[in-house]
Scaffold this motif. Sequence first.
Motif, PDB file in Angstrom:
ATOM      1  N   ILE A 159       9.460  -4.293  -6.092  1.00 36.74           N
ATOM      2  CA  ILE A 159       8.358  -5.213  -5.826  1.00 36.74           C
ATOM      3  C   ILE A 159       7.367  -4.518  -4.900  1.00 36.74           C
ATOM      4  N   ASP A 160       6.103  -4.521  -5.319  1.00 37.73           N
ATOM      5  CA  ASP A 160       5.087  -3.829  -4.536  1.00 37.73           C
ATOM      6  C   ASP A 160       3.741  -4.515  -4.732  1.00 37.73           C
TER       7      ASP A 160
ATOM      8  N   VAL B  86       0.801  -8.727  -6.403  1.00 34.64           N
ATOM      9  CA  VAL B  86       2.175  -8.342  -6.112  1.00 34.64           C
ATOM     10  C   VAL B  86       2.886  -8.318  -7.455  1.00 34.64           C
TER      11      VAL B  86
ATOM     12  N   ALA C 173       6.447  -7.247  -9.862  1.00 33.82           N
ATOM     13  CA  ALA C 173       7.880  -6.959  -9.953  1.00 33.82           C
ATOM     14  C   ALA C 173       8.101  -6.084 -11.188  1.00 33.82           C
TER      15      ALA C 173
ATOM     16  N   GLU D  32       0.422  -9.643   0.927  1.00 36.69           N
ATOM     17  CA  GLU D  32       1.479  -9.758  -0.072  1.00 36.69           C
ATOM     18  C   GLU D  32       2.713 -10.502   0.429  1.00 36.69           C
TER      19      GLU D  32
ATOM     20  N   LEU E  10       4.854 -13.093  -2.101  1.00 37.51           N
ATOM     21  CA  LEU E  10       6.192 -12.698  -2.553  1.00 37.51           C
ATOM     22  C   LEU E  10       7.080 -13.883  -2.920  1.00 37.51           C
TER      23      LEU E  10
ATOM     24  N   THR F  13      14.062  -4.187  -4.458  1.00 37.84           N
ATOM     25  CA  THR F  13      13.537  -3.246  -3.467  1.00 37.84           C
ATOM     26  C   THR F  13      12.090  -3.632  -3.144  1.00 37.84           C
ATOM     27  N   THR F  14      11.734  -3.480  -1.877  1.00 39.67           N
ATOM     28  CA  THR F  14      10.353  -3.719  -1.440  1.00 39.67           C
ATOM     29  C   THR F  14       9.956  -2.607  -0.487  1.00 39.67           C
ATOM     30  N   ASP F  15       8.685  -2.565  -0.151  1.00 39.82           N
ATOM     31  CA  ASP F  15       8.241  -1.588   0.843  1.00 39.82           C
ATOM     32  C   ASP F  15       8.461  -2.161   2.235  1.00 39.82           C
TER      33      ASP F  15
ATOM     34  N   ASN G 290       7.499  -5.891   3.536  1.00 41.32           N
ATOM     35  CA  ASN G 290       8.313  -7.075   3.218  1.00 41.32           C
ATOM     36  C   ASN G 290       9.716  -7.030   3.804  1.00 41.32           C
TER      37      ASN G 290
END
Length: 80
Positions: A12-13, A33, A35, A55, A59, A74-76, A79
């Motif tokens: 997810i970004d 955002v 996925a 974001e 989310l 996974t996120t940056d 988040n």
Amino acid sequence: MVKNATGDVIAIDGKCLRRSPDKSSNKSAICMVTAWSHDNQLTLGQVKVDEKSNEITALPALLANLDIKGGIITTDALNA
């Protein structure tokens, strides 16, 4: 055919769309955002981020629309 999400890595970004700001009408860039399913190699969903927001607020709306039970999300760092 989309596989079951169990064990799938879902990245997810958030990104701002290139060339989306419109200076003549004073509109800011469109931010989304997304996925992404690694196993299926496709986008599972996208949500537009509200203006004057980020974001983090988009989310939960994205996750609510997805059936990704059993997936690895996974996120940056934003988040985390």
